[in-house]
Every structure is written in structure tokens, then in C-alpha cells.
Design an enzyme around this catalytic site. Structure first.
Site, PDB file in Angstrom:
ATOM      1  N   TYR A 111      46.042  20.469  21.556  1.00 37.21           N
ATOM      2  CA  TYR A 111      47.398  20.566  21.954  1.00 37.21           C
ATOM      3  C   TYR A 111      47.874  21.926  22.359  1.00 37.21           C
ATOM      4  CZ  TYR A 111      52.401  19.618  21.355  1.00 37.21           C
ATOM      5  OH  TYR A 111      53.939  19.782  21.446  1.00 37.21           O
ATOM      6  N   ASP A 182      43.705  16.374  13.935  1.00 31.51           N
ATOM      7  CA  ASP A 182      44.960  15.664  14.438  1.00 31.51           C
ATOM      8  C   ASP A 182      44.728  14.319  15.044  1.00 31.51           C
ATOM      9  OD1 ASP A 182      47.092  15.356  16.014  1.00 31.51           O
ATOM     10  OD2 ASP A 182      47.369  17.655  16.554  1.00 31.51           O
ATOM     11  N   LYS A 207      55.559  11.086  17.590  1.00 29.74           N
ATOM     12  CA  LYS A 207      54.765   9.995  18.880  1.00 29.74           C
ATOM     13  C   LYS A 207      54.826   8.631  18.360  1.00 29.74           C
ATOM     14  CE  LYS A 207      54.635  14.469  20.551  1.00 29.74           C
ATOM     15  NZ  LYS A 207      53.477  15.179  20.407  1.00 29.74           N
TER      16      LYS A 207
HETATM   17  C1  LIG Z   1      53.259  16.520  19.932  1.00 31.62           C
HETATM   18  C2  LIG Z   1      52.101  16.872  19.301  1.00 31.62           C
HETATM   19  C3  LIG Z   1      52.016  17.757  18.522  1.00 31.62           C
HETATM   20  C4  LIG Z   1      53.025  18.645  17.920  1.00 31.62           C
HETATM   21  O1  LIG Z   1      54.157  17.775  17.276  1.00 31.62           O
HETATM   22  P1  LIG Z   1      55.822  17.922  17.276  1.00 31.62           P
HETATM   23  O2  LIG Z   1      56.314  16.859  16.410  1.00 31.62           O
HETATM   24  O3  LIG Z   1      56.096  18.184  18.675  1.00 31.62           O
HETATM   25  O4  LIG Z   1      55.799  19.335  16.683  1.00 31.62           O
HETATM   26  C5  LIG Z   1      50.472  18.081  17.938  1.00 31.62           C
HETATM   27  N1  LIG Z   1      49.721  17.618  18.318  1.00 31.62           N
HETATM   28  C6  LIG Z   1      49.601  16.756  19.135  1.00 31.62           C
HETATM   29  C7  LIG Z   1      48.261  16.191  19.300  1.00 31.62           C
HETATM   30  C8  LIG Z   1      50.795  16.182  19.740  1.00 31.62           C
HETATM   31  O5  LIG Z   1      50.835  15.520  20.741  1.00 31.62           O
END
Ligand SMILES: *Cc1c(COP(=O)(O)O)cnc(C)c1O
Length: 393
Positions: A111, A182, A207
């Protein structure tokens, strides 16, 4: 107190919900602090020797506790810790595990915010991160000895690489390196990486967990000891989730399975249609047999679907990709992913702007590549939308 409380005292005190019956939704404890019956109780709670809430910044809040308990249950971990954002969650994991002079190992497919954290922010504090291709297990094994941690994404942008979590988790165990993943793109519905030995399973709750494009949040699912480590860091760095956001996340979790199934179905329908369209050069979706990691994804997700994220290389390079996005009517041009609305974005100019052109080339990001986060709209409307947009390219 013997005197009858005055109006202002009554207006402030005595507000406590009747909690004798069960409710489907947890109350929102929209409070920063909690009263103690004695100084002794305060002291013991502050030292974590007694259960209870003290201060919403890391010291507990029942709404946050409920969200964390639900996340631990869904990710099958002992515990979880919530954060103000996905980046706050990841930053806390990395800074809790690595100290100045330390070296960590991470996958090249990251990311954009995580990539910037590794290449710009952490080096300022004497922490270096070696980036290796996570699908090259020999390269990962060679880099692991002495690493403070290993970090990878279950599904990563924008070619939807799927990490072989079983092999990577085992490698980290062999080398005694804490393993961080992640799991945002997959969500806990598709896979539970802790089962493969991952010690820290992070999500941007912004998300799929929230799922409705209406909050920013993060969470890390881990062991009790892992949670204590993160908690002790975040108490002093401060990136904690708000109670209302925790409540929205709890509400989102109730429909996570239904939503991810719909997201996956819509993404699969788009991938199949776009894959045979003459104006499309290539589709990246782990559910397609043509995807290089299809077999890995198939084993990992065990027939729960392949998620809602896909990418498509539109003919005509940068202009083609942007014209396609501009012609869409149902899908929105917007950042983020994992929510109700179908969202599209041109990768090189948006999500991967932090990458140098060279790093983009290495990551396989073509000029015309458009990332699609399939929403939960009717599949037929999404298919008609991309059809009419491609006619205009
Ligand atoms: C959006 C996202 C992040 C960061 O998250 P936020 O809530 O925007 O800080 C980290 N990793 C992935 C894979 C993401 O899609």
C-alpha cells in the site's frame, strides 16, 4: 450528599443506560474518561492490575473493547487493538517491533502509505526496511535472519498479488522473526492469517470492516502479549479509535460476510466480462485462472470467493485508462475501497504516486492500469456501465 442536587448537577450526573435486556447493538460510550469509586481502584486500573476502563486513549472503553473482542473472534486471535486509522495501526506495529539501528523485511507490493512509511518515515529514526518480492521464498529466507519483523499484504495492489501465507508464516517461524500481515483487501472473511503463524494481523477498518465509506479506523489482531506491546506504545503515541467509529465498525462486522460475498461476485463478473473485451489488454483478478497466484489464492480462501478488488489494463495507456474512468457513470472515480460503492482509480497517478516510475515498472503497474473496487450494486448495472464506458475509449 444530603441536599437535593441542583438543576445543573442533575443535568450532568445520573445518566446511565438501563442495561437489563440484551440489544443487538452495543452502546456508544462516547466518553474520554471513567469515574473510580476509590483512589485504590484508580491506581490498580492504571497499572492494568484490575479490569475496567480509565481513559479512552489506550486505557480502555467498553465500545472499543467490544469491537476488539469481535475482531479477535473473527480473526481467531487472542486479542485485538483498535486504532485511529489503518496507518496508525501499522505504524504502531512497526515502531513497537523495531528500534533504532534495526532492519526489517517487507514485500515489494505495498500500500502506498506503508511504502512511504518504510522508505521515508522509519529511516529517519534509524530503521531500515529491505523490500523483497514475497513470491520469491528464497529471497525472503535470505533476507530474514536478524530482521526485527517481516511484513506482507495478503492481497496487494494493484496486480492483486496473493501472498503464500502458509509458506511465509513458516519461514518467519523458522527464523524467529515476528510476522506481520496487512489483511485489509481480503478481510477476515476470506482468510485468517494467524492460522498460518502471523503474529500481527492488521486491517484498515476504513475498508471492508466499516464497509460503507463513512469512517477511518484500523485494528490489529494478535496475542494478548502482542496487544500489550501495541497498547503500551499507542498510549504514548495516541492514535486510538473513537467510540463512534468503533460502533460503526461493529455495525459493519454484522454484515461483513454478506457484503464480501457480494463484492466477490461482482468483481468476478467484471473480471470475466473485461477479460474477453477487445479494448482490455489484461485483467488482474486472483479468481481468474490466468492470474499468476490463482492456485495460492484458491488454497488460501477455501471457496469463500476471491475478494472485491481487481485491476484492468485498458488499451491506450494513460489516456485510455483515464478516459475509461471518466466515461463510467455508476462507478465513481474515488480513492479507497471495500465499501458499498464501486470505485475506480488510475493507479500510476493516484494510489501509486509515491512510487518512482522505476518502482512502478518493477511492481508491474502498466500506464493504462485502472484499479476497481467492486461495490455491492447489481452486477448487471456494473457490467452495462463498463460496456458503455469502453465504447467511448
Ligand atoms: C487503506 C489502506 C491502508 C491505510 O488505512 P487508513 O485507514 O486509510 O489509514 C493500509 N493498508 C491497506 C492495504 C489499505 O488499503
Amino acid at each position: 450528599m444530603t441536599r437535593e442536587p441542583g438543576f445543573s448537577t442533575r443535568a450532568v450526573h445520573g445518566v446511565s443506560p438501563a442495561m437489563e435486556q440484551e440489544t443487538p447493538s452495543v452502546p456508544i460510550f462516547q466518553t474520554s474518561m471513567f469515574r473510580f469509586e476509590s483512589s485504590q481502584a484508580y491506581a490498580e486500573t492504571a497499572a492494568f492490575e484490575r479490569p475496567g476502563s480509565l481513559y479512552t486513549r489506550g486505557y480502555g472503553n467498553p465500545t472499543l473493547d467490544a469491537f476488539e473482542a469481535q475482531m479477535a473472534s473473527l480473526e481467531r486471535t487472542e486479542a485485538a487493538m483498535s486504532f485511529a486509522s489503518g496507518m496508525a495501526a501499522l505504524h504502531t506495529v512497526f515502531t513497537a517491533l523495531a528500534t533504532s539501528g534495526g532492519r526489517a523485511v517487507a514485500s515489494t507490493g505495498l500500500y502506498g502509505g506503508t511504502y512511504a512509511l518504510f522508505t521515508k518515515v522509519l529511516p529517519r529514526y534509524g530503521i531500515t526496511v529491505d523490500l523483497v518480492d514475497a513470491s520469491d521464498l528464497d529471497a525472503v529466507a535470505a533476507a530474514l535472519p536478524g530482521a526485527a519483523f517481516f511484513h506482507v499484504e495478503t492481497i496487494s495492489n494493484p496486480t492483486m498479488s496473493v501472498a503464500d501465507l502458509a509458506a511465509l508464516g513458516a519461514l518467519c517461524k523458522d527464523h524467529g522473526v515476528p510476522a506481520s500481515v496487512d489483511n485489509t483487501f481480503a478481510s477476515p472473511y476470506l482468510v485468517n492469517p494467524a492460522a498460518y503463524g502471523f503474529d500481527y494481523v492488521s486491517h484498515s477498518a476504513t475498508k471492508y470492516i466499516g464497509g460503507h465509506h463513512d469512517l477511518i479506523g484500523g485494528v490489529v489482531c494478535t496475542t494478548e502479549a502482542g496487544r500489550t506491546l501495541l497498547r503500551d506504545t499507542v498510549i504514548d503515541t495516541g492514535g486510538t479509535l473513537g467510540p463512534f467509529e468503533a460502533w460503526l465498525c461493529l455495525r459493519g462486522l454484522m454484515t461483513l460476510a454478506l457484503r464480501v460475498e457480494r463484492h466477490s461476485g461482482n468483481a468476478a463478473a467484471l473480471a470475466t466480462y473485461l477479460g474477453s473485451h477487445p479494448k482490455v489488454e489484461r485483467v488482474w483478478y486472483p479468481g481468474l485462472e490466468s492470474h499468476p497466484h490463482h492456485a495460492v489464492a484458491d488454497a488460501l480462501f477455501e471457496e469463500r470467493g476471491f475478494g472485491g478488488m481487481l485491476s484492468v489494463e485498458i488499451a491506450g495507456g494513460v489516456e485510455g485508462g483515464m478516459a475509461f474512468c471518466d466515461a463510467l457513470q455508476v462507478a465513481w472515480i474515488a480513492t479507497s475501497l471495500g465499501g458499498t460503492h464501486t470505485l475506480v482509480g488510475h493507479a500510476a497517478s493516484t494510489t501509486h504516486r509515491q512510487y518512482s516510475p522505476e518502482a512502478r515498472r518493477v511492481a508491474g503497474i502498466a500506464d493504462g492500469l485502472v484499479r476497481i473496487s467492486a461495490g455491492i450494486e447489481d452486477a448487471q448495472d456494473l457490467l452495462a456501465d463498463v460496456e458503455q464506458a469502453l465504447e467511448k475509449v
